[in-house]
Design a protein around this motif. Sequence first.
Motif, short mmCIF file in Angstrom:
data_model
loop_
_atom_site.label_atom_id
_atom_site.label_comp_id
_atom_site.label_asym_id
_atom_site.label_seq_id
_atom_site.Cartn_x
_atom_site.Cartn_y
_atom_site.Cartn_z
N TYR A 160 0.82 -1.06 0.02
CA TYR A 160 0.13 0.18 -0.21
C TYR A 160 0.66 1.12 -0.07
O TYR A 160 2.04 1.08 0.59
CB TYR A 160 -0.83 0.04 1.19
N TYR B 80 0.09 5.29 1.39
CA TYR B 80 -0.84 6.17 1.85
C TYR B 80 -0.20 7.43 1.94
O TYR B 80 1.08 7.81 2.15
CB TYR B 80 -1.05 5.55 3.53
N LEU C 188 -3.29 5.88 -1.27
CA LEU C 188 -2.98 6.38 -2.77
C LEU C 188 -2.86 5.30 -3.86
O LEU C 188 -3.05 5.50 -5.03
CB LEU C 188 -1.80 7.14 -2.62
N GLN C 189 -2.19 4.31 -3.58
CA GLN C 189 -2.14 3.14 -4.48
C GLN C 189 -2.17 1.71 -3.66
O GLN C 189 -1.70 1.64 -2.35
CB GLN C 189 -0.76 3.26 -5.14
N TYR C 190 -2.48 0.73 -4.39
CA TYR C 190 -2.53 -0.67 -3.86
C TYR C 190 -1.81 -1.46 -4.92
O TYR C 190 -2.37 -1.38 -6.13
CB TYR C 190 -3.88 -1.19 -3.41
N LEU C 191 -0.83 -2.22 -4.64
CA LEU C 191 -0.32 -3.14 -5.80
C LEU C 191 -0.44 -4.58 -5.30
O LEU C 191 0.20 -4.91 -4.23
CB LEU C 191 1.35 -2.88 -5.66
N TYR D 156 10.91 -1.17 -6.78
CA TYR D 156 10.08 -0.22 -7.44
C TYR D 156 10.87 1.15 -7.33
O TYR D 156 11.89 1.43 -6.57
CB TYR D 156 8.68 -0.16 -6.52
N THR E 278 3.30 11.69 -8.94
CA THR E 278 2.26 11.11 -8.74
C THR E 278 2.00 10.19 -7.40
O THR E 278 1.15 10.00 -6.96
CB THR E 278 1.92 10.20 -9.77
N ARG E 279 3.32 10.30 -6.61
CA ARG E 279 3.36 9.61 -5.16
C ARG E 279 2.78 7.92 -5.67
O ARG E 279 2.07 7.44 -4.60
CB ARG E 279 2.62 10.27 -4.31
N ARG E 280 3.41 7.48 -6.57
CA ARG E 280 2.99 5.86 -7.01
C ARG E 280 4.23 5.35 -7.40
O ARG E 280 5.46 5.90 -7.75
CB ARG E 280 2.04 5.91 -8.14
N THR F 126 6.18 1.92 -9.29
CA THR F 126 6.38 1.32 -10.59
C THR F 126 7.34 0.33 -10.42
O THR F 126 8.56 0.46 -9.92
CB THR F 126 6.68 2.36 -11.75
#
Length: 667
Positions: A385, A387, A394-397, A434, A440-442, A444
């Motif tokens: 996650y 947050y 904000l994102q879940y992988l 990653y 984007t605060r994500r 990859t």
Amino acid sequence: MKTSLFAIAAALAAVPAIATAAPDGAAIPAVAASAETQATQGSGADGAAVIADPGDPSRTLILAGAESAGIEVFDLKGQRVATHKVGNIRALDLRADAAPGGAPLLAALDGKANAPRLFRVGAGGAPTPLALTGIKPDMTVAGLCFSRSHRDGTLYLFLVGDRGEIEQWGLAADASGAMSGRIARRWSLGSEIGYCAADDRGSVYVSQEAVGVWRFAAEPEAEIKPEIVDIVRLGHITDEAKGVAIAADGRLLVSDAKADRLNIYDPADDHAYLGSVALAAGADRVEDAGSITIAGPVVVVADDDNAPEQPNFKIVSWPALLAAAGLSERPAAPAPATMPLARPTVETAPVETGGDAADDPAIWIDPADPAQSVIIGTQKQSGLYVYGLDGKVLQYLPDGRVNNVDLRSGFRLGGRDVTLVTASNRTTKGISIYALDPATRRLTDVADGLQNTGFEDPYGLCMYRSAKTKKTYVFVNQTDGKMRQWELVATPAGKVRAKLVRDLPFASQVEGCVADDETGMLYTGEEDVGIWREGAEPRGGPARTMLAKITDNPALKDDMEGMGLYAMADGKGYLVVSSQGNDSYAVFRREGDNAYVGSFRIGADMAAGIDGVSETDGLDVSSLAAGPNFPHGLMVAQDGRNVSPPENQNFKLVPWERVAKALGLDL
């Protein structure tokens, strides 16, 4: 205050003991009541609370549940002082100074409404209603009792039900003086529970009428683990367990109702049975005793079968009751040891699955806009996650059983500096890698394919960036004590691969670790042993030495779990370690020989609607400002139970200045 309590005890004890016999013919000692109240004006008698007058003991008052007549007030001679028709009241409990403004707070069960009510107790025992919101019992309530946490001072209200249900509600007051409840936990024993009693030392007792008396930890952060005190028919309770009460000396009093006697137990001696006494007022022996209340030297017992009159209450002194049982008085039970507290201001959304799921966090501080910093947390059943600092996802992988996570900035990849995030992946048995996009605060995925650890179960993980070589490394371990170090290397295609550089085996299970980039020191927790330190460079550096052994420090309780480093200027700062076995966090100095500073806990803030933290696996700390809400950095801790309300696990955010204040640390 002591003088007034002794005076009350002396007045109550001036009544001789009498003799009686149990239904089976065995003689049991009996004690005469010093007084009995007038018959209640309602349909029954159950539940009492005592308001002591420290200035004039003779003015001590008894508040009594009179069912249809509400709450009646009696003096120590049993004379009715007042009647307050505030509902159909049949259970009471009281905590001094707990009402908004510092007055005594009274909880009463309104049977008709099937709900607890709260009152501020004023002069003459007059109960003034307090607004109470949020409590919606999911049962038919049979009894209630207060408990104040010895860890963080939070006031809780236990409700027990006629089908064995138990609910624990946290209470908080708002600025207007109204009070609200927030569910902490629910569980069930399967058959009727009529009474409960809780002390402020960490115990709550419930009487399951057909089964016996149980003890549970009153702290909502504790495991729900029943301990049997006594069993109906197989123990010292003949047929039915009713009222329970706890004396100031810690001993427990239980109504063995069908045998018309009161049983005494010693929690300090594994709840050893100490004996029984009967209670009578003249020729009127108390039969089928209901509620029991002990307040200082005063014991109040409900006599719902006060034939041929209406139900009433019997009053006796605790010293006289002990003397009749052949027991000695003893000092009040000591308060449990406490630790300093830091309270969270934010909690993340819970993870999507139950059980042991959330595990380890990592903090990324946005250098351009610290308020946009993020928390990356593992969900070891399913993924990772991201947050925001408000706790929102904000994102879940969904990348597998990701156990531990860490990050380092300044890694050169594809012609630019990036923040690398790595995680131990128990599904792939590899290292997930990653890149964090600050815009984007994500995350990859930038791994150059599967980065296999060679472990059957990769477990703990931490990263290190060498101040000497500027190389970035990752350490991974597993439950058998094996630990390895890899160098992270960029490929021409803009991916990252892991190159094994050394093995660092331990004798038993390890997980938590953290590396100090400035000093080149690596800290690792051998869970049942202690905390080790050694050089983080793959070659050279200090040899492994023990920083803190569990058996040498009473504040440490295995397992040693998550670790974080609060780095300050000039090599100063603090190492923070989760001491999972006692729900606390040990703090050591970063500099010198890593001297132990102290330990603290993360307590609940019911006014903010955030529970405390227990059974922490992973944690992280940062000394960098993270916006206006975290000007001195923050600590993030996994919450292993996440009560109030009971939800799946999550992470709690604590401003570092609250930790510093708790332990007197420099900022």
